[in-house]
Design an enzyme around this catalytic site. Structure first.
Site, PDB file in Angstrom:
ATOM      1  CE  LYS A 178      -1.844   3.061   1.963  1.00 35.09           C
ATOM      2  NZ  LYS A 178      -1.807   4.505   1.588  1.00 35.09           N
ATOM      3  N   GLY A 231       6.580   5.148   8.693  1.00 32.96           N
ATOM      4  CA  GLY A 231       5.762   6.354   8.715  1.00 32.96           C
ATOM      5  C   GLY A 231       5.767   6.982  10.093  1.00 32.96           C
ATOM      6  CB  SER A 232       3.418   9.352  11.609  1.00 34.12           C
ATOM      7  OG  SER A 232       2.208   8.661  11.437  1.00 34.12           O
ATOM      8  CB  VAL A 235       0.085   5.745  11.135  1.00 28.38           C
ATOM      9  CG1 VAL A 235      -0.398   4.564  10.304  1.00 28.38           C
ATOM     10  CG2 VAL A 235      -0.723   6.992  10.775  1.00 28.38           C
ATOM     11  CD  GLU A 253      12.422   3.995   9.477  1.00 25.10           C
ATOM     12  OE1 GLU A 253      12.304   4.836  10.400  1.00 25.10           O
ATOM     13  OE2 GLU A 253      12.543   4.279   8.290  1.00 25.10           O
ATOM     14  CB  CYS A 287      12.878   7.933   8.621  1.00 22.67           C
ATOM     15  SG  CYS A 287      13.744   6.943   7.417  1.00 22.67           S
ATOM     16  CD  GLU A 384      10.330  12.168  12.174  1.00 26.06           C
ATOM     17  OE1 GLU A 384       9.201  11.692  12.384  1.00 26.06           O
ATOM     18  OE2 GLU A 384      11.238  11.550  11.608  1.00 26.06           O
TER      19      GLU A 384
HETATM   20  P1  NAP Z   1       1.632   8.435   7.890  1.00 23.99           P
HETATM   21  O1  NAP Z   1       0.234   8.909   7.973  1.00 23.99           O
HETATM   22  O2  NAP Z   1       2.195   7.647   9.019  1.00 23.99           O
HETATM   23  O3  NAP Z   1       1.754   7.619   6.518  1.00 23.99           O
HETATM   24  C1  NAP Z   1       2.574   6.509   6.286  1.00 23.99           C
HETATM   25  C2  NAP Z   1       1.797   5.434   5.548  1.00 23.99           C
HETATM   26  O4  NAP Z   1       0.768   4.913   6.394  1.00 23.99           O
HETATM   27  C3  NAP Z   1       1.086   5.943   4.302  1.00 23.99           C
HETATM   28  O5  NAP Z   1       1.083   4.929   3.306  1.00 23.99           O
HETATM   29  C4  NAP Z   1      -0.311   6.190   4.824  1.00 23.99           C
HETATM   30  O6  NAP Z   1      -1.274   6.199   3.811  1.00 23.99           O
HETATM   31  C5  NAP Z   1      -0.485   5.016   5.746  1.00 23.99           C
HETATM   32  N1  NAP Z   1      -1.545   5.185   6.736  1.00 23.99           N
HETATM   33  C6  NAP Z   1      -2.076   6.341   7.214  1.00 23.99           C
HETATM   34  N2  NAP Z   1      -3.050   6.068   8.112  1.00 23.99           N
HETATM   35  C7  NAP Z   1      -3.145   4.730   8.201  1.00 23.99           C
HETATM   36  C8  NAP Z   1      -3.959   3.847   8.945  1.00 23.99           C
HETATM   37  N3  NAP Z   1      -4.913   4.295   9.804  1.00 23.99           N
HETATM   38  N4  NAP Z   1      -3.789   2.510   8.801  1.00 23.99           N
HETATM   39  C9  NAP Z   1      -2.853   2.044   7.962  1.00 23.99           C
HETATM   40  N5  NAP Z   1      -2.063   2.825   7.217  1.00 23.99           N
HETATM   41  C10 NAP Z   1      -2.188   4.160   7.331  1.00 23.99           C
HETATM   42  O7  NAP Z   1       2.573   9.634   7.629  1.00 23.99           O
HETATM   43  P2  NAP Z   1       2.168  10.989   6.897  1.00 23.99           P
HETATM   44  O8  NAP Z   1       0.822  11.486   7.295  1.00 23.99           O
HETATM   45  O9  NAP Z   1       2.299  10.744   5.457  1.00 23.99           O
HETATM   46  O10 NAP Z   1       3.271  11.954   7.489  1.00 23.99           O
HETATM   47  C11 NAP Z   1       3.075  12.514   8.801  1.00 23.99           C
HETATM   48  C12 NAP Z   1       4.334  12.481   9.639  1.00 23.99           C
HETATM   49  O11 NAP Z   1       4.849  11.152   9.710  1.00 23.99           O
HETATM   50  C13 NAP Z   1       5.485  13.275   9.061  1.00 23.99           C
HETATM   51  O12 NAP Z   1       5.387  14.625   9.389  1.00 23.99           O
HETATM   52  C14 NAP Z   1       6.668  12.586   9.700  1.00 23.99           C
HETATM   53  O13 NAP Z   1       6.910  13.068  10.973  1.00 23.99           O
HETATM   54  C15 NAP Z   1       6.252  11.141   9.780  1.00 23.99           C
HETATM   55  N6  NAP Z   1       6.779  10.321   8.678  1.00 23.99           N
HETATM   56  C16 NAP Z   1       7.844   9.521   8.928  1.00 23.99           C
HETATM   57  C17 NAP Z   1       8.374   8.765   7.897  1.00 23.99           C
HETATM   58  C18 NAP Z   1       9.542   7.876   8.086  1.00 23.99           C
HETATM   59  O14 NAP Z   1      10.253   7.607   7.140  1.00 23.99           O
HETATM   60  N7  NAP Z   1       9.753   7.334   9.266  1.00 23.99           N
HETATM   61  C19 NAP Z   1       7.823   8.825   6.623  1.00 23.99           C
HETATM   62  C20 NAP Z   1       6.715   9.650   6.401  1.00 23.99           C
HETATM   63  C21 NAP Z   1       6.209  10.380   7.443  1.00 23.99           C
HETATM   64  P3  NAP Z   1      -1.748   7.602   3.178  1.00 23.99           P
HETATM   65  O15 NAP Z   1      -0.572   8.519   3.119  1.00 23.99           O
HETATM   66  O16 NAP Z   1      -2.228   7.202   1.856  1.00 23.99           O
HETATM   67  O17 NAP Z   1      -2.807   8.146   4.065  1.00 23.99           O
END
Ligand code: NAP
Ligand code: MG
Length: 482
Positions: A178, A231-232, A235, A253, A287, A384
């Site tokens: 996904k 991701g975050s 989540v 991660e 990240c 972060e």
């Molecule tokens: P996120 O919401 O955690 O998104 C990461 C992934 O999880 C995306 O594919 C997202 O899909 C999916 N996701 C979101 N809600 C979910 C749920 N309830 N169940 C399952 N999967 C779900 O991150 P973001 O909103 O894109 O970014 C927000 C913050 O996360 C950033 O500001 C940063 O601090 C952090 N982040 C960290 C990393 C890392 O590499 N560790 C990467 C990205 C973001 P959709 O995007 O399609 O909703």
């Protein structure tokens, strides 16, 4: 040349059981180019029905029955095809994520490298024989989990797909991927390339869509045997809870607040590019970004001046202009970053980069900003930010530096800049972090190097052979033969 020229697959479809299929709900979502705010494509709004079909296809595919040698050859072939398409993939990623073309190209090369590494590793992972009681032969088998779920973010789609899906496939698992709603073109391109390389149907399925819909359906699906999430933290908690309901292992991660510690005896000229790049690369949306620079007092003025000069020289603009820094991924991400900065004291700003005049109005540009004299407990030094913002924190002693370095909820990457070998060894042991670099940072991302966090940075390891252990289950066989 427009992005559409590089779309040799239909981005509005899901890829399930080796076929491009419209999402069951029939709806699409808009995919934005963060450099100018225009719509690049419509993508599938996948949901539970599509995830069901993908999991079913993954369970019934033939991938798990291939020999390790056959798997390795196909993965290697995927790597070769990725290399042949590096320029197209780089243009897709640059348009989709907003990263400067050369950084997108590096990501495509890294994706190929993952496939080469894992292709070569596939037949080199094996079990052991264990000395046991008289009359027994005991050995272990490394078996696939079965169906693995992969939820990836928008910041490094190709690299994260390489390390996550690549590792899972190596061990004979099937995968349901996904991608993030904000960036999913290269996930679909990867599926098309993998199919061309001979990956059998069902081995890799891609269901784009919203996190709360396709992502939630995938993480809670009863037929998924392992979940990898990047991701975050918020989540990540939901993913771990969903995995707990099904009692399946999960790799998380979740980012970090990674420090670089610079001592008075360090080679400052060698350190300088790493100190700055690790904070502004991919507009800080990394990240393993280094958002805290700990500087020993005796070199504080000198090093801050060096960093400030470098910041002022950075050029920010559209991905295709291939400057130092591109836009942030979205208006929402820009709001998040601006939110952090609006609470910080502007008197602490040492330098800012400039956005070029030709940057389109609709792009989400944020000038990299360097803060100095920041307190270790300041929100800038604790949270972060996920934008190109670095906080310089002064320190006096090694003990103080260690306390500051370990003083956040995270622990992903750290680096130590010093010529003192004993200090290098002491700190490498004492720092709470998944990776520690000595006199460098990131070491080029290295597929060979196990990567992952401690604390709120998550758990489980990606990359290297360690990832392959995580993507397999050990079975112990004890034969009594007298
Ligand atoms: P996120 O919401 O955690 O998104 C990461 C992934 O999880 C995306 O594919 C997202 O899909 C999916 N996701 C979101 N809600 C979910 C749920 N309830 N169940 C399952 N999967 C779900 O991150 P973001 O909103 O894109 O970014 C927000 C913050 O996360 C950033 O500001 C940063 O601090 C952090 N982040 C960290 C990393 C890392 O590499 N560790 C990467 C990205 C973001 P959709 O995007 O399609 O909703
Ligand atoms: Mg999102």
């Amino acid at each position: 040349m427009s992005v559409q020229d590089d779309l040799w697959f239909d981005p509005s479809k899901c890829f399930i059981a080796g076929k491009w299929v419209a999402p069951a709900g029939g709806e699409t979502l808009s995919l934005e180019n963060p450099s100018d705010g225009s719509e690049i494509a419509r993508i599938a709004r996948g949901g539970r029905t599509d995830v069901d079909a993908a999991a079913h296809a993954a369970m019934n595919g033939e991938w798990g029955r291939k020999t390790a040698l056959e798997r390795g050859r196909i993965l290697t072939r995927i790597g070769q095809l990725v290399l042949e398409r590096v320029d197209e993939l780089a243009r897709l990623e640059a348009a989709d994520v907003g990263k400067p073309l050369k950084q997108a190209r590096a990501d495509a090369v890294a994706l190929a490298r993952y496939m080469e590494f894992y292709g070569g590793a596939a037949d080199k992972i094996h079990g052991e024989t264990i000395p046991y009681l008289d009359g027994y032969t005991v050995y272990t088998l490394r078996e696939p989990h079965g169906v693995t779920g992969h939820i990836v973010p928008w910041n490094y789609p190709m690299q994260i797909i390489g390390r996550s899906v690549g590792g899972a496939l190596t061990m004979g698992n099937a995968a349901v991927l996904k991608p993030a709603e904000e960036a999913c073109l290269t996930a679909l391109a990867f599926a098309a390339i993998a199919q061309e390389a001979g990956l059998p149907e069902g081995a890799l399925n891609v269901v784009p869509g919203l996190g709360e819909e396709a992502g939630a359906a995938l993480s809670s699906h009863p037929d998924i045997n392992h979940i990898s999430f990047t991701g975050s933290v918020g989540v990540g908690v939901l993913i771990q809870k969903a995995a707990a309901e099904n009692i399946v292992p999960v790799t998380l991660e979740l980012g970090g607040k990674s420090p670089q510690i610079v001592f008075e005896d360090a080679d400052l000229d060698a350190a300088l590019p790493f100190l700055v790049n690790a904070g502004v690369q991919n507009a800080g949306q990394t990240c393993s970004a280094s958002s805290r620079i700990l500087v020993q007092r005796g070199i504080y003025d000198k090093l801050t001046a060096m960093m400030a000069e470098r910041y002022r020289a950075l050029k920010v603009g559209p991905a295709m202009a291939d400057l130092d820094v591109g836009p942030l991924i979205s208006a929402r991400q820009k709001e998040i970053v601006e939110g952090f900065v609006s609470h910080a004291d502007p008197a602490h700003i040492l330098a800012q980069a400039s956005v070029v005049d030709s940057a389109p109005e609709g792009g989400h540009y944020f000038p990299p900003t360097l803060y100095g004299g920041i307190d270790p407990d300041d929100p800038l030094a604790q949270n972060e930010i996920f934008g190109p913002v670095q906080a310089i924190i002064p320190f006096d002693t090694e003990a103080e530096a260690l306390k500051i370095a370990n003083g956040t909820a995270y622990g992903l990457v750290a680096s130590i800049w010093t010529r003192d070998g004993a200090r290098q060894m002491r700190l490498a042991k004492a720092i709470k972090s998944g990776q520690v670099f000595i006199n460098n940072y990131g070491a080029g991302g290295g597929v060979e190097l196990p990567f992952g966090g401690v604390g709120k940075s998550g758990h489980g390891r990606a990359k290297g052979f360690e990832a392959l252990y995580g993507f397999s289950v050990l079975k112990t066989v004890a034969a009594h033969h007298g």
